[in-house]
Every structure is written in C-alpha cells, then in structure tokens.
Design a protein around this motif. Sequence first.
Motif: not given
Length: 402
Positions: A123-126, A170-185
């Motif tokens: 339920g948390i928006p992408a 690309r992760h369609d189920a999460l709605g993430w595209h070109q998402h900088p996961l490493g820098s965010g964490l």
Amino acid sequence: MPHTSAPPTTGDGRREANVAAVLRTVLDHGPVSRSAIARRAGLSPAAVSRQCTDLARIGLIREVPELAASGGVGRPQIPVDLTTGDGGGPVAAGIHIGVPRSTFCVADLRGRVLSRGAFHHDGIPAGELPDAVGRALAAFLAGRAAGGPLLGVGAAVGGWVDPATGTVVRHDALGWHQHPLGSGLRRHTGLPVRVDNHARAVAQSELLFGRPAARRSLLHLFVGNVVDAALAIAGVVHRGPRSGAGDVAHLPVPDSAVACPCGRTGCLEATASDTALAHEAVTRGIVPEPSASLVVDAAAAGDRRADALLRERARAVGRAAGLLLDVLNPDLAVITEQSSLLNPEYLEEIRAAATGHSLVCDDPERIVGPHAGPAALPVAAATVLLNPLFRSPLQALGDVTS
C-alpha cells in the motif's frame, strides 16, 4: 574489538590473491592449522603465516588456542578460524526488498544470521517506498545488539539490477525504473552499500556457504512475485552486458495455457509467480485476499484445496526447471520457492516434474532448496557485501574504510 583498517595493497596482485586463498580456506575448513592451510591453498608456510598475520590484524581471523593439539612433538600448532559475530567479529547487514515486504538481517562472516527483522510495505506508493524502506532499515540497525563492527549493507531486489551503479534498472512490480537504490540506502544508513539482483545474490550465497557442487556449476531459479534466474560457472556468476542476464519471466512452461500480459500464453511468471498463485487462490475461494503466504498457511493448516494448488504450482516450476536443466546441465539446481522452503513435499513435486521433463537430468538430488532455508533471502542480501570481502579482502576493507 577487531578493527578494519586494511594494510595498503601493493605489488602485482599476488598478495591479494594469496590473502583471499587463505581466507577462503579458513571459511571452508576452519578451525584449521596454518600448515593445513598451506597444503590446501598451495602456498608456502611462510606465505600463509604472513597472510594470517594480515587477516588477524584487520579482524577477519583469530587464533583458537583452546583447540591446539597437545601431546605431540614440538610446539603445538594453534588453529585459526574466522572471527564470527558471536566472538565480536565484523558483520554485514542484509536487506531483501520484496513486493509485499522487506526482510533485514545481520549476518557474520559465515553467513549465520545473528538478528532478523521485517518491514511490511503493502500500500505504500512507489514514490514513497524507497525512503520508507531506508528508514525501516536504519531503525533496525540502530537497535541491533548482535555482532561486532558493521561493515556495510548488502541489498538484494528482484528485476533488472545494475550492481556497478547500485541501480534498479527495472522492477515493474515495485514501479521502480532507473532507481538509485544504493545511494538511497547509503543516505539513510551512512554505511557502504552494495546492490544486486536477488537471484544472483542467492547464487553467490550458495557459492560461498552452500554445497561444494555449486562451485562447479550452478543454476538458481527464484519464484516469488518476480521470477528470475542466475547461472554460475566455476564459481563466477554470469551477469551479461549491462547485468541483464537472468530474465526468465517469459520462459514457456510446458502444458500451461495461462495468458500473460505480453500477449502470449504459458509464460513462467504468469503461470507460477506468487502473484498468479494468490489470484488463482482467491478465484477458487481458498483465501479471502490475494496473498501467497495465506495460501501456504492454509495448506499447512490442512486445507486440501490450498495443498493441491501449491502442488500444481510446484509441478509448473519443475517443468520450467526441466527446460533450463536441458539447456545448462548444471551440477546443482537451486530452487527458491516459498512453499518448498517450508515443506519438503513441494520440493519433491518440483524434482519429479523437472526430471520427468528433462532429457539430461535424471537425478533429483541435483535439485535442491537454498542452504539457508527460509532465511535464504536476507542471508543472500548480506552475501552481496560479503562476497567481495572473500574475493579481495584487503581491497574490500579498504573500500569500506575509505
């Protein structure tokens, strides 16, 4: 407390290779004497002594004097072993980001889980999910009570992931595209972060901590809300150009007529994913809401309809695995699938279907679940950080402390 200030690396790379060989030998055989390390690693006793001194200085191994053999001729040899978390050794954090929830862990140098946590984010928006997950991970780490120095965070997630940039392409189920996961964490935790696809992460975990056959050749098939795979040959996981290898969502499943959003029928993800399983369970009136976990729970409680549906899914997974076995013929095929992690009967269904459809694999023992069982995903995430440490200990710790 061990410290992680790595000595500078110099020379032509042989020193780093020797240190890695010693550390890996201790992982595989410790507690182990220096003379046994020399025999197994093919190094001179003097080289092993030097590398052990370096590894002890940076806190990765320790002497175990209480295990020294006594009563022989000459000075007793004191074995060495990894400095594990219960001994105050360095530890790694792991986060697996799934569709309904994320799981966290702190693991020691042997991949043993010291603490675990979870964050449910249905339920948390992408757009809000990355910060929510980052805050939950930071809170989990702030409250940890186990282990010694925290080396950093390994993150595993489904879909197309580029480890070089820490990006979820690309992760369609999460709605993430070109998402900088490493820098965010990294921003939320203040720690070094390494990121990889979860199928490759489980494969790395098997190579480090699992069965010896995995180091010859390994196929890993992950079946969750996302379906993907990984291949390793001679201890190296294949990534391909732009780290795009492993997309098997549209692998055809023999005998499946399930419609796929791509326009075809019988695709693996549309047939056997947790999402497909959950929606089929609702359609059949087995569970009130689409949740694969509810289906697994219902089967465990004795619901024969849930059990039948899980067996159908297992057979579909097995038929698809049979195709992959024919193409790749690995020494070991690891299947990560929720129901078979909890009940070996579903793994037997997968094995029977796979060997029944494969033309080259008639040995069901080649098809196994992950060595870490239900903890496979958080342990695999921690391995994303630990694998570079075992491959290049001095360089990896230099990166962590720089």
